[in-house]
Scaffold this motif. Structure first.
Motif, PDB file in Angstrom:
ATOM      1  N   LEU A  65      11.921  33.115  13.314  1.00  7.10           N
ATOM      2  CA  LEU A  65      11.270  32.092  12.495  1.00  7.10           C
ATOM      3  C   LEU A  65      10.182  32.717  11.628  1.00  7.10           C
ATOM      4  O   LEU A  65      10.029  32.369  10.455  1.00  7.10           O
ATOM      5  N   HIS A  66       9.428  33.622  12.215  1.00  7.24           N
ATOM      6  CA  HIS A  66       8.357  34.295  11.475  1.00  7.24           C
ATOM      7  C   HIS A  66       8.932  35.061  10.287  1.00  7.24           C
ATOM      8  O   HIS A  66       8.407  34.992   9.178  1.00  7.24           O
ATOM      9  N   ARG A  67      10.021  35.786  10.525  1.00  6.66           N
ATOM     10  CA  ARG A  67      10.662  36.537   9.445  1.00  6.66           C
ATOM     11  C   ARG A  67      11.168  35.595   8.358  1.00  6.66           C
ATOM     12  O   ARG A  67      11.020  35.865   7.171  1.00  6.66           O
ATOM     13  N   GLU A  68      11.779  34.495   8.797  1.00  6.70           N
ATOM     14  CA  GLU A  68      12.293  33.525   7.830  1.00  6.70           C
ATOM     15  C   GLU A  68      11.150  32.995   6.959  1.00  6.70           C
ATOM     16  O   GLU A  68      11.263  32.940   5.733  1.00  6.70           O
ATOM     17  N   GLU A  69      10.072  32.648   7.613  1.00 10.08           N
ATOM     18  CA  GLU A  69       8.917  32.123   6.886  1.00 10.08           C
ATOM     19  C   GLU A  69       8.363  33.184   5.940  1.00 10.08           C
ATOM     20  O   GLU A  69       8.121  32.927   4.765  1.00 10.08           O
ATOM     21  N   LYS A  70       8.175  34.358   6.475  1.00  9.18           N
ATOM     22  CA  LYS A  70       7.559  35.435   5.700  1.00  9.18           C
ATOM     23  C   LYS A  70       8.417  35.831   4.505  1.00  9.18           C
ATOM     24  O   LYS A  70       7.926  35.919   3.387  1.00  9.18           O
ATOM     25  N   PHE A  71       9.687  36.067   4.741  1.00  7.93           N
ATOM     26  CA  PHE A  71      10.525  36.603   3.692  1.00  7.93           C
ATOM     27  C   PHE A  71      11.084  35.523   2.763  1.00  7.93           C
ATOM     28  O   PHE A  71      11.025  35.667   1.553  1.00  7.93           O
ATOM     29  N   THR A  72      11.602  34.465   3.302  1.00 10.64           N
ATOM     30  CA  THR A  72      12.221  33.442   2.477  1.00 10.64           C
ATOM     31  C   THR A  72      11.201  32.719   1.610  1.00 10.64           C
ATOM     32  O   THR A  72      11.370  32.609   0.397  1.00 10.64           O
ATOM     33  N   ILE A  73      10.145  32.260   2.225  1.00  9.53           N
ATOM     34  CA  ILE A  73       9.161  31.468   1.494  1.00  9.53           C
ATOM     35  C   ILE A  73       8.360  32.341   0.530  1.00  9.53           C
ATOM     36  O   ILE A  73       8.212  32.002  -0.643  1.00  9.53           O
ATOM     37  N   LYS A  74       7.866  33.460   1.014  1.00 13.09           N
ATOM     38  CA  LYS A  74       7.081  34.333   0.136  1.00 13.09           C
ATOM     39  C   LYS A  74       7.938  34.883  -1.001  1.00 13.09           C
ATOM     40  O   LYS A  74       7.458  35.060  -2.119  1.00 13.09           O
ATOM     41  N   LYS A  75       9.204  35.159  -0.708  1.00 13.88           N
ATOM     42  CA  LYS A  75      10.110  35.656  -1.745  1.00 13.88           C
ATOM     43  C   LYS A  75      10.290  34.596  -2.826  1.00 13.88           C
ATOM     44  O   LYS A  75      10.268  34.916  -4.015  1.00 13.88           O
ATOM     45  N   LYS A  76      10.441  33.354  -2.425  1.00 13.18           N
ATOM     46  CA  LYS A  76      10.607  32.259  -3.377  1.00 13.18           C
ATOM     47  C   LYS A  76       9.377  32.139  -4.286  1.00 13.18           C
ATOM     48  O   LYS A  76       9.509  31.983  -5.498  1.00 13.18           O
TER      49      LYS A  76
END
Length: 153
Positions: A65-76
Motif C-alpha cells: 500500500l505504501h508503494r502504491e501511494e508513494k509511486f502511483t499518487i506522486k507519479k500522477k
C-alpha cells in the motif's frame, strides 16, 4: 552498433549492481526491524513462532500500500507538472485514491490486530505498536546521521 551494444552492457551491469545493493539494503533494514521488534517485545519461543508469519504477511500488505501511494499518487502529481498544474478533476481523483488507501490500511491493521490477539496478549500488541513507531524513528535517525556524514565529506 558496437558502441550501442557496449553502452547496453554497461547499463545492464550498472542496473544489476544497483538492484542488488537496493535489495541488500532492504534486507538489512528488514533484519534490523526483526531484531528491534523481537528485543522490544521479548517473545517466548511459542509467541515468536506464531507471531512472525502473521506479522510478515501484514507487513507485506502495508508495504505494498505504501508503494502504491508513494509511486502511483506522486507519479500522477509529477506527470501533471506539480500540484499547481493539477486540474480539479485530477485533484479529486488523487484525494479519492488517498482515502481508499487509508481505508485499506485501516482494514488491514484491524484484521491484523484481530489475528494477532489470538497469539499475543493485548499488552504486547500495544508494545508492538510502540516498537514499530520507535523503529521508524530510529531508522530515520540512522539515515539522517548517515546523510550528515556523507555531506560533511
Amino acid at each position: 552498433m558496437k558502441k550501442l551494444i557496449l553502452t547496453f552492457i554497461v547499463f545492464s551491469i550498472f542496473a544489476t549492481t544497483a538492484n542488488a545493493q537496493f535489495k541488500k539494503g532492504r534486507e538489512k533494514i528488514r533484519a534490523y526491524k526483526v531484531s528491534f521488534i523481537t528485543e522490544k517485545l521479548d517473545f517466548t519461543p511459542e509467541e515468536a513462532e506464531k507471531f512472525w508469519p502473521i506479522y510478515n504477511k501484514y507487513d507485506k500488505k502495508i508495504m505494498n500500500l505504501h508503494r502504491e501511494e508513494k509511486f502511483t499518487i506522486k507519479k500522477k502529481i509529477k506527470e501533471s507538472g506539480g500540484i499547481e498544474k493539477l486540474s480539479e478533476k485530477d485533484s479529486k481523483e488523487i484525494l479519492k485514491n488517498i482515502r481508499t488507501i487509508s481505508k485499506q490500511r485501516y482494514e488491514i491493521k484491524t484484521k491484523f490486530h484481530d489475528q494477532i490477539s489470538k497469539v499475543l496478549p493485548y499488552k504486547k500488541i500495544l508494545a508492538l505498536e510502540i516498537a514499530e513507531h520507535d523503529f521508524h524513528r530510529s531508522l530515520f535517525k540512522k539515515y539522517k546521521g548517515k546523510r550528515r556524514k556523507e555531506l560533511s565529506k
